[in-house]
Design a protein around this motif. Structure first.
Motif, PDB file in Angstrom:
ATOM      1  N   VAL A 183     -43.808  45.849  78.861  1.00  0.00           N
ATOM      2  CA  VAL A 183     -43.161  47.171  78.920  1.00  0.00           C
ATOM      3  C   VAL A 183     -42.369  47.419  77.638  1.00  0.00           C
ATOM      4  N   ASP A 184     -41.644  46.416  77.181  1.00  0.00           N
ATOM      5  CA  ASP A 184     -40.866  46.569  75.938  1.00  0.00           C
ATOM      6  C   ASP A 184     -41.793  46.844  74.748  1.00  0.00           C
ATOM      7  N   GLU A 185     -42.922  46.138  74.702  1.00  0.00           N
ATOM      8  CA  GLU A 185     -43.888  46.339  73.615  1.00  0.00           C
ATOM      9  C   GLU A 185     -44.465  47.749  73.659  1.00  0.00           C
ATOM     10  N   VAL A 186     -44.855  48.212  74.850  1.00  0.00           N
ATOM     11  CA  VAL A 186     -45.430  49.558  74.985  1.00  0.00           C
ATOM     12  C   VAL A 186     -44.366  50.608  74.670  1.00  0.00           C
ATOM     13  N   ARG A 187     -43.135  50.368  75.105  1.00  0.00           N
ATOM     14  CA  ARG A 187     -42.049  51.298  74.797  1.00  0.00           C
ATOM     15  C   ARG A 187     -41.855  51.418  73.284  1.00  0.00           C
TER      16      ARG A 187
END
Length: 194
Positions: A89-93
């Motif tokens: 999620v952090d990477e996609v964000r």
């Protein structure tokens, strides 16, 4: 004989003078209209070519990437949380944020024909040999760049970034696309677009 007598005694002279004046006026008007029509035609053709070959493809690619990244982020946030998923999620964000900061002028190729044209009309030999960076920039472009620079500084202040922001390039977009595809593959999602 005064001037009034010439006009009264030679009506053909008056008609010829009026005809020359009318003819000259129509010729000039036709010339102006022809130049205007030619400029409009060339402008429209240039717009059509630029839109079809540069604007639409780049805009489409960036729009698809932004859409996929946003949809993927929404999907991940709606599913049950796990420590592994939190990293994704952090990477996609981060990808969504980076894609959102890209402006069209950052990734569009320079309009070499416009640069050549400007150099020709400025008539300065030094400009013909100069880099694009040394090319005089129109006032409205300078204002836009100034505002974008302020936006970049504000973004740095808000994000706590200490280094000078580098504007993204098309290569950066390709890297974001590869990262996004790798995440989708990792999650077992199959994406295909051209």
């Amino acid at each position: 004989m005064d001037d009034e007598d010439i006009w009264q005694e030679n009506p053909q002279f008056v008609r010829d003078a009026e005809w020359d004046k009318l003819s000259s006026g129509f010729t000039n008007a036709g010339y102006r209209e022809g130049i205007t029509a030619g400029k409009e035609s060339a402008l429209q053709a240039g717009f059509d070519e630029g839109f079809a070959q540069v604007g639409a493809p780049i805009g489409r690619q960036l729009g698809i990437l932004r859409g996929i990244a946003s949809a993927l982020l929404s999907f991940l946030q709606a599913s049950p949380a796990t420590p592994e998923k939190a990293v994704i999620v952090d990477e996609v964000r981060a990808i969504v944020s980076q894609l959102g900061s890209i402006r069209f002028p950052d990734i569009a190729p320079p309009d070499l024909e416009a640069v050549r044209h400007a150099r020709e009309h400025l008539g300065d030999r030094r400009l013909e040999e100069a880099d694009e960076a040394e090319m005089p920039v129109p006032e409205e472009v300078q204002e836009k760049r100034s505002i974008e620079s302020l936006e970049d500084m504000l973004a740095q202040m808000g994000g706590g970034a200490a280094e000078t922001a580098k504007r993204p390039t098309m290569d950066d977009v390709s890297k974001l696309q590869a990262r996004l595809l790798a995440i989708c593959t990792q999650l077992g999602l199959s994406l295909q677009w051209s």
